[in-house]
Scaffold this motif. Structure first.
Motif, PDB file in Angstrom:
ATOM      1  N   TYR A   1      40.951  44.912  48.002  1.00 36.77           N
ATOM      2  CA  TYR A   1      41.677  45.018  47.006  1.00 36.77           C
ATOM      3  C   TYR A   1      43.123  44.562  47.281  1.00 36.77           C
ATOM      4  CZ  TYR A   1      37.743  46.877  43.995  1.00 36.77           C
ATOM      5  OH  TYR A   1      36.648  47.094  43.472  1.00 36.77           O
ATOM      6  N   PRO A   2      43.867  44.003  46.308  1.00 37.41           N
ATOM      7  CA  PRO A   2      45.314  43.678  46.546  1.00 37.41           C
ATOM      8  C   PRO A   2      46.122  44.658  46.354  1.00 37.41           C
ATOM      9  CG  PRO A   2      44.558  42.765  44.605  1.00 37.41           C
ATOM     10  CD  PRO A   2      43.333  43.117  45.139  1.00 37.41           C
ATOM     11  N   PRO A   3      47.114  45.110  47.223  1.00 37.62           N
ATOM     12  CA  PRO A   3      48.040  46.075  46.962  1.00 37.62           C
ATOM     13  C   PRO A   3      48.549  46.307  45.482  1.00 37.62           C
ATOM     14  CG  PRO A   3      48.839  44.978  49.073  1.00 37.62           C
ATOM     15  CD  PRO A   3      47.696  44.138  48.231  1.00 37.62           C
ATOM     16  N   GLY A   4      48.234  47.473  44.924  1.00 37.19           N
ATOM     17  CA  GLY A   4      49.057  47.792  43.448  1.00 37.19           C
ATOM     18  C   GLY A   4      47.889  47.409  42.551  1.00 37.19           C
ATOM     19  N   LEU A   5      46.661  46.939  42.934  1.00 38.28           N
ATOM     20  CA  LEU A   5      45.651  46.603  41.637  1.00 38.28           C
ATOM     21  C   LEU A   5      45.728  47.469  40.636  1.00 38.28           C
ATOM     22  CD1 LEU A   5      43.273  44.349  41.047  1.00 38.28           C
ATOM     23  CD2 LEU A   5      41.704  46.021  42.303  1.00 38.28           C
ATOM     24  N   GLU A   6      45.846  46.933  39.459  1.00 38.27           N
ATOM     25  CA  GLU A   6      45.536  47.672  38.072  1.00 38.27           C
ATOM     26  C   GLU A   6      44.284  47.307  37.514  1.00 38.27           C
ATOM     27  OE1 GLU A   6      47.679  49.914  36.163  1.00 38.27           O
ATOM     28  OE2 GLU A   6      48.559  50.109  38.171  1.00 38.27           O
ATOM     29  N   TRP A   7      43.193  48.175  37.510  1.00 40.71           N
ATOM     30  CA  TRP A   7      41.874  47.898  37.112  1.00 40.71           C
ATOM     31  C   TRP A   7      41.759  48.669  35.676  1.00 40.71           C
ATOM     32  CZ3 TRP A   7      37.869  45.588  40.303  1.00 40.71           C
ATOM     33  CH2 TRP A   7      36.732  45.133  39.663  1.00 40.71           C
TER      34      TRP A   7
END
Length: 265
Positions: A112-118
């Protein structure tokens, strides 16, 4: 008289249909579909009262099973999600994402990319369970709401897996029209698409619960999304999901479908 010919006799056909519908309204009918309607209201008037998805057993299943594994139909989603992350996407709107089961399951296969907001849009029955589980698992990028915040609709990626058909008052084109910034990527999985005209059916989802749902006409569904500036990049069959309608054999089809759309430049 051959059995196949016998089954085509009007009286026999009627008896077989009634028997199939009776099976639908039992535990043996779990997972099956039945009914052919124009609206959710018509479907609900035919169904017995039930809690639909507001049942504790559903959240238990997602926590203990679906958040720990993937299925073959998940692999196309994983492939295109990886491409989207490499393209710079860092926000996901997960429509009908239950307790975040895809967030948990996919993290074993993707970086997952850094700072991913799901961001999971769900029914209230799932939200507190999802928040509690996210806190326990320290999933700080996982968020839940039963509303449609403007910044959520502007997420880079929209995902829906086995959810769009159960939405009575919202649909994908209408949500896209409300977005201030359209998503770059749309990944849809486990869709009931038919070559016939669209209709409303119902599903026995177990635990004494029954729910109305859409069955979409394939071309009309795809064209409506393309009309918002998207190109269909990929499509796949989901043979693990079949549409078996007890008492309504003409409605049956072999595979659900998956679709990937990308916003045109």
């Amino acid at each position: 008289m051959p059995l196949a010919t016998l089954k085509r006799l009007p009286l026999i056909r009627s008896l077989l249909r009634k028997r199939a519908i009776r099976k639908y309204f039992t535990q043996r009918g779990t997972g099956y579909h039945s009914g052919h309607f124009s609206t959710f209201a018509q479907a609900r008037s035919w169904l017995p009262p039930s809690p639909e998805f507001s049942h504790d057993q559903f959240t238990d299943e997602y926590v203990h099973q679906r958040s720990h594994r993937i299925w073959p139909f998940d692999y196309p989603v994983l492939f295109w999600l990886r491409q989207a992350f490499e393209d710079g996407s860092t926000t996901i709107l997960d429509i009908g994402g239950s307790i975040g089961n895809q967030f948990y399951a996919y993290q074993h296969y993707l970086t997952y990319p850094p700072g991913l907001e799901w961001r999971v849009h769900e029914l209230p029955a799932f939200i507190q369970e999802g928040r509690d589980l996210a806190a326990a698992r320290e999933a700080h990028g996982l968020h839940f709401s039963d509303e449609w915040p403007a910044n959520w609709l502007s997420s880079d990626i929209w995902i829906a897996a086995g959810a769009m058909e159960f939405m009575e008052t919202e649909n994908l084109p209408a949500l896209l029209a409300r977005a201030d910034r359209k998503p770059r990527h749309i990944l849809l999985n486990k869709l009931p698409l038919t070559e016939a005209s669209a209709f409303v059916s119902t599903q026995n989802i177990g635990f004494g619960s029954y729910v109305p749902h859409h069955v979409f006409n394939r071309q009309a569904f795809i064209s409506a999304i393309e009309g918002h500036g998207y190109e269909k990049i990929d499509a796949w069959d989901v043979p693990e999901r079949t549409f078996m309608s007890l008492g309504f054999a003409a409605d049956c089809f072999d595979n659900y479908s998956g679709l990937y759309f990308r916003l045109k430049d």
